[in-house]
Design a protein around this motif. Structure first.
Motif, short mmCIF file in Angstrom:
data_model
loop_
_atom_site.label_atom_id
_atom_site.label_comp_id
_atom_site.label_asym_id
_atom_site.label_seq_id
_atom_site.Cartn_x
_atom_site.Cartn_y
_atom_site.Cartn_z
N LYS A 253 90.27 58.31 -21.53
CA LYS A 253 91.14 59.41 -21.94
C LYS A 253 92.05 59.83 -20.80
N ALA A 254 91.51 59.83 -19.59
CA ALA A 254 92.31 60.20 -18.42
C ALA A 254 93.46 59.21 -18.21
N LEU A 255 93.19 57.92 -18.42
CA LEU A 255 94.23 56.90 -18.28
C LEU A 255 95.32 57.10 -19.32
N LYS A 256 94.92 57.25 -20.57
CA LYS A 256 95.91 57.40 -21.64
C LYS A 256 96.77 58.65 -21.45
N ALA A 257 96.18 59.69 -20.86
CA ALA A 257 96.94 60.92 -20.62
C ALA A 257 98.04 60.72 -19.59
N GLN A 258 97.93 59.66 -18.78
CA GLN A 258 98.95 59.36 -17.78
C GLN A 258 100.15 58.63 -18.37
N PHE A 259 100.02 58.14 -19.59
CA PHE A 259 101.08 57.34 -20.20
C PHE A 259 102.18 58.27 -20.73
N VAL A 260 103.00 58.72 -19.81
CA VAL A 260 104.09 59.66 -20.10
C VAL A 260 105.37 59.10 -19.48
N SER A 261 106.43 59.05 -20.23
CA SER A 261 107.70 58.55 -19.70
C SER A 261 108.14 59.35 -18.48
N GLY A 262 108.58 58.65 -17.46
CA GLY A 262 109.03 59.30 -16.24
C GLY A 262 107.93 59.52 -15.22
N LYS A 263 106.68 59.23 -15.60
CA LYS A 263 105.55 59.37 -14.68
C LYS A 263 105.01 57.99 -14.33
N GLY A 264 104.18 57.95 -13.27
CA GLY A 264 103.65 56.65 -12.88
C GLY A 264 102.60 56.73 -11.81
N VAL A 265 102.44 55.65 -11.06
CA VAL A 265 101.40 55.56 -10.04
C VAL A 265 101.85 54.58 -8.97
#
Length: 281
Positions: free
Chosen positions: A33-45
């Motif tokens: 769930k934490a990984l999927k929550a990171q899938f936001v346009s304009g964000k990354g790692v």
């Protein structure tokens, strides 16, 4: 002599873990769930990765890559990274002149941008074929960094992450460990299925470092791959930081780009050549 060197390069010393405790405690935060929550346009790692290949305790080929990955709501959508490859001098001496020259170029950094279905290369890998005034070669297709050459455990795939954690043999102090069969990993991981050289692998040992937010900050994995009568040892060490940071990845200016098809046969093939097929007879 050639066969002896190749045998040395591919003879493995990996000890794969087979004992599995009955049950492992789960992380407090759900990593999937934490990984999927990171899938936001304009964000990354931001990431760094080292993949080593060899055997009998000796490393013959080392690939290092670092950069950033941008997400959209489906997962990794773009990447901007730099990579280089080091090869053992003795193994290099067995290569034909063309392949040896290619590996000499790969020993220096090459930058790769993958965005909107295209991949752009700049640096030592393409320097010798660039026309005057051009600094990038554009190729069709996109390959997101840290899921391509050499990297065989891809934690950006939710199904892969879920399967690994479900089969964990232990979880302690934020570190999950386990062993997974190659067949099972292949069934859930597109990255693993795409790795042609790992088709005969039997199992993979892995460890994931997970922070208090449920996000993976480090991956360590090993596997042994039977190949041509010997065994290749592969290891992966990947680290991730800056989850959720703003990331903007764009294509290079068009005036600096030449299309690979314009270069014809002079355009280097993206990726790392299979050294095992390039050894001189």
């Amino acid at each position: 002599m050639k066969r002896t060197i190749i045998g040395l390069a591919l003879t493995t010393g990996v000890a794969l873990i087979t004992a599995v405790p009955a049950q492992a405690a789960a992380p407090k935060a759900d990593p999937v769930k934490a990984l999927k929550a990171q899938f936001v346009s304009g964000k990354g790692v931001t990431f760094s990765s080292i993949v080593r290949m060899g055997g009998s305790g000796e490393t013959l080929i080392t690939t290092r890559e670092n950069g950033k990955i941008g997400f959209d709501r489906s997962g990794p959508a773009a990447s901007d990274s730099s990579f280089k490859v080091q090869i053992d001098p003795t193994l290099k001496s067995l290569l034909d002149d063309e392949t040896r020259t290619m590996y000499a170029a790969l020993a220096k950094p090459t930058r790769a941008i993958s965005v909107k279905g295209k991949t752009y290369l700049s640096g030592s890998m393409v320097a010798d074929v660039l026309p005057d005034g051009k600094t990038w070669v554009r190729y069709p297709g996109a390959t997101t960094a840290n899921s391509g050459d050499g990297t065989f455990v891809n934690i950006f795939e939710p199904a892969t992450l879920k399967t690994l954690l479900a089969g964990a043999s232990s979880y302690r102090n934020g570190v999950a460990k386990g062993t997974i069969s190659a067949a099972k990993l292949r069934s859930v991981s597109r990255t693993f299925r795409a790795g042609g050289n790992v088709i005969d692998a039997k199992k993979i040992t892995w460890a994931l470092w997970i922070n208090s937010k449920g996000l993976v900050t480090r991956v360590s994995a090993k596997m042994a791959v039977p190949m041509r009568g010997v065994t290749l040892e592969m290891s992966q060490e990947s680290r991730f930081s800056g989850w959720g940071a703003k990331v903007s990845i764009v294509a290079p200016p068009s005036a600096q780009v030449v299309d690979a098809k314009e270069l014809g046969e002079d355009a280097p093939t993206p990726g790392i050549p299979d050294v095992l097929t390039e050894v001189k007879p």
